[in-house]
Design an enzyme around this catalytic site. Structure first.
Site, PDB file in Angstrom:
ATOM      1  N   HIS A  66       0.828  -1.220   0.000  1.00 27.78           N
ATOM      2  CA  HIS A  66       0.000   0.000   0.000  1.00 27.78           C
ATOM      3  C   HIS A  66       0.859   1.265   0.000  1.00 27.78           C
ATOM      4  O   HIS A  66       0.471   2.294   0.542  1.00 27.78           O
ATOM      5  CB  HIS A  66      -0.956   0.013   1.190  1.00 27.78           C
ATOM      6  CG  HIS A  66      -1.954  -1.106   1.194  1.00 27.78           C
ATOM      7  ND1 HIS A  66      -3.104  -1.073   0.442  1.00 27.78           N
ATOM      8  CD2 HIS A  66      -1.954  -2.300   1.825  1.00 27.78           C
ATOM      9  CE1 HIS A  66      -3.783  -2.203   0.628  1.00 27.78           C
ATOM     10  NE2 HIS A  66      -3.095  -2.960   1.452  1.00 27.78           N
ATOM     11  N   ASN A 139     -10.348  -3.009   1.659  1.00 29.06           N
ATOM     12  CA  ASN A 139      -9.946  -2.977   0.254  1.00 29.06           C
ATOM     13  C   ASN A 139     -11.156  -2.666  -0.619  1.00 29.06           C
ATOM     14  O   ASN A 139     -12.281  -2.544  -0.125  1.00 29.06           O
ATOM     15  CB  ASN A 139      -9.337  -4.322  -0.173  1.00 29.06           C
ATOM     16  CG  ASN A 139      -7.920  -4.510   0.323  1.00 29.06           C
ATOM     17  OD1 ASN A 139      -7.148  -3.563   0.412  1.00 29.06           O
ATOM     18  ND2 ASN A 139      -7.573  -5.735   0.656  1.00 29.06           N
ATOM     19  N   TYR A 349      -0.092  -4.237  11.582  1.00 31.46           N
ATOM     20  CA  TYR A 349      -0.251  -2.871  11.094  1.00 31.46           C
ATOM     21  C   TYR A 349       0.357  -1.863  12.069  1.00 31.46           C
ATOM     22  O   TYR A 349       1.129  -0.985  11.678  1.00 31.46           O
ATOM     23  CB  TYR A 349      -1.729  -2.552  10.859  1.00 31.46           C
ATOM     24  CG  TYR A 349      -2.231  -2.999   9.510  1.00 31.46           C
ATOM     25  CD1 TYR A 349      -2.210  -4.347   9.148  1.00 31.46           C
ATOM     26  CD2 TYR A 349      -2.726  -2.090   8.587  1.00 31.46           C
ATOM     27  CE1 TYR A 349      -2.666  -4.769   7.915  1.00 31.46           C
ATOM     28  CE2 TYR A 349      -3.184  -2.501   7.345  1.00 31.46           C
ATOM     29  CZ  TYR A 349      -3.152  -3.840   7.016  1.00 31.46           C
ATOM     30  OH  TYR A 349      -3.593  -4.251   5.784  1.00 31.46           O
TER      31      TYR A 349
END
Length: 498
Positions: A66, A139, A349
């Site tokens: 990303h 997404n 994350y």
């Protein structure tokens, strides 16, 4: 020639005067200090050293995935009552608005890659709620290619540049998928008509994972998020995308920025699917499997509200590149599910952001909560803008420091003992191919033809017979016609290439 301003030698400095990072005025920004005409530069020219040293450090590590992204601010407004399912304050009360920041991205490309490519798109949304920040990291596809986080680094390595050739190799891409039958469904999505969105404004967004909602009575529900674009879904063919990418690598960034600047604010309608918690154990497939969707016939869409983007960032680096989203940022009434991929991302994350941006990245404006200053006993670290002042940095304490509530954000998840072996599926249709076949059969003849052409164009680049022979049965298992047509198309391409 630079403009020279007449400034007093002492006293306040005009806002138009160039300064060092320490705030002192710069006398000359065009010439370095030298030891005489033609002589060496002087180490005493601290402005030169500061400027070069700072330039060397302008870049931070880019996201492994990303990396290529765009973002905008806006708001989420509740239009329908979902208080029966969640006690989250920002979702209660018709007309309630919450400021948001949304970051779009491609997954596999590097920071300078083209926007118009066949790749999933990130749809990461930060809600600045009155109870803290809630991050929904999803997404533009409702499914993903793997169902276990242990495989994630290997999956991404197969999609990135080969360590020897430095090129994204079809051999690597399809080799991984040939060993991962669970990818058949998301691969069908990716190579279908929606695989290359025409713009970020013209695609849907999905939470993808299953999440938990809990109402005021303590009842738990499993939910999936669907953001339906109000601009209509528009996509590009391979040829259209190649032309756009060759002429404007920043096509999606340009489209989003210019639309908002001219007052054409993109919007999405949020719907959710809601499953009573007790249904999960007896559902016909695992509802926490990220490679599968919940059919709408089983759990219809329930409207929640609208998402509008109406403000561009003032600085892309500060607000888009440094925006940090983590699916473990929940608020009361929302929590995780047993989705294995989600569980892995709860750690990964946040850990990625601590590495890229530092342990105090949550103090950056784009990441900081709007509800109140974060109150905890984390201290110090690099770039600590808010180090806690005089407050004690331990708990419990006797000096009026912040205290725990004793109230969980969500409901507890049931666990069973680990046997050290893979569990036998408890769901009667829990295989890797059923939903890929169902998706294929939903397509029109024209959509099927484009899907086959897209897949064959990629798989046809693979030169190793064992990889092709291993992956084609996955499509046969999904649907015999699907597998037969793809095998024929791949054979024709490989024969034409000699």
């Amino acid at each position: 020639m630079s403009e020279h301003l007449t400034e007093p030698l002492s006293g306040p400095i005009s806002e138009r005067v160039l300064t060092t990072e320490a705030g002192a005025p710069v006398a000359d920004n065009q010439n370095s200090a030298q030891a005489g005409v033609g002589g060496p530069l002087l180490i005493q020219d601290q402005y030169l050293l500061e400027k070069l040293a700072r330039f060397n450090r302008e870049r931070i590590p880019e996201r492994v995935v990303h990396a290529r992204g765009s973002g905008a601010y806006g708001f989420f407004e509740v239009t329908d009552d979902v208080s029966a399912f969640t006690r989250a304050h920002f979702l209660g009360g018709l007309g309630r608005r919450t400021e948001v920041f949304l970051r779009f991205s491609t997954v596999a490309g590097n920071l300078g890659a083209s926007d118009a490519v066949r790749d999933p798109r990130g749809f990461a949304l930060k809600f600045y709620t009155e109870e803290g920040n809630y991050d929904l990291v999803g997404n533009n596809t409702p499914v993903f290619f793997i169902k276990d986080p242990l495989k994630f680094p290997d999956f991404i390595h197969s999609q990135k540049r080969d360590p020897f050739t430095g090129i994204t190799e079809a051999e690597n891409v399809w080799d991984f998928w040939s060993h991962s039958p669970e990818a058949t469904h998301p691969v069908t999505w990716l190579f279908g008509d929606r695989g290359i969105p025409a713009s970020y404004r013209h695609m849907n967004g999905y939470g993808s994972h299953t999440y938990q909602w809990v109402n005021t009575a303590g009842e738990a529900f499993w939910v999936k998020y669907h953001f339906k674009t109000n601009q209509g879904v528009r996509s590009l063919t391979n040829d259209q995308a190649a032309e756009i990418a060759g002429g404007d690598a920043d096509s999606h960034q340009r489209d989003l920025h210019q639309a908002i600047e001219r007052g054409v604010f993109p919007s999405w309608t949020l719907h959710v699917q809601v499953m009573p918690a007790a249904d999960a154990a007896r559902y016909r497939f695992n509802p926490f499997d990220l490679t599968k969707v919940w059919p709408h016939a089983d759990y219809p869409l329930i409207k929640v509200g609208r998402l509008v983007l109406d403000r561009n960032p003032e600085n892309v680096f500060a607000e888009v590149e440094q925006a940090a989203f983590s699916p473990n940022n929940f608020v009361p009434g929302i929590g995780p599910s047993p989705d294995k991929m989600l569980q892995g991302r709860l750690f990964a994350y946040a850990d990625a952001h601590r590495y890229r941006l530092g342990v105090n990245h949550t103090q950056l404006a784009v990441n900081a909560p709007h509800a109140a200053t974060a109150r905890n006993h984390g201290r110090d670290g690099a770039m600590a803008a808010n180090a806690g002042g005089r407050a004690k940095n331990y708990e419990p304490n006797s000096f009026g420091g912040p205290y725990e509530t004793g109230q969980a954000l969500g409901a507890p998840l049931a666990v069973t003992g680990f046997t050290g072996t893979h569990e036998t599926p408890a769901h009667v249709k829990d295989d890797d191919f059923v939903q890929a076949g169902e998706l294929y059969r939903l397509m029109s003849d024209e959509e099927k033809a484009r899907l086959i052409a897209n897949l064959a164009g990629s798989l046809g680049q693979v030169t190793r017979d064992d990889i092709v022979d291993r992956v084609l049965p996955h499509f046969h298992a999904a649907d015999p016609d699907y597998g037969r047509r793809l095998a024929e198309a791949v054979r024709e391409i490989r024969e034409s290439d000699g």
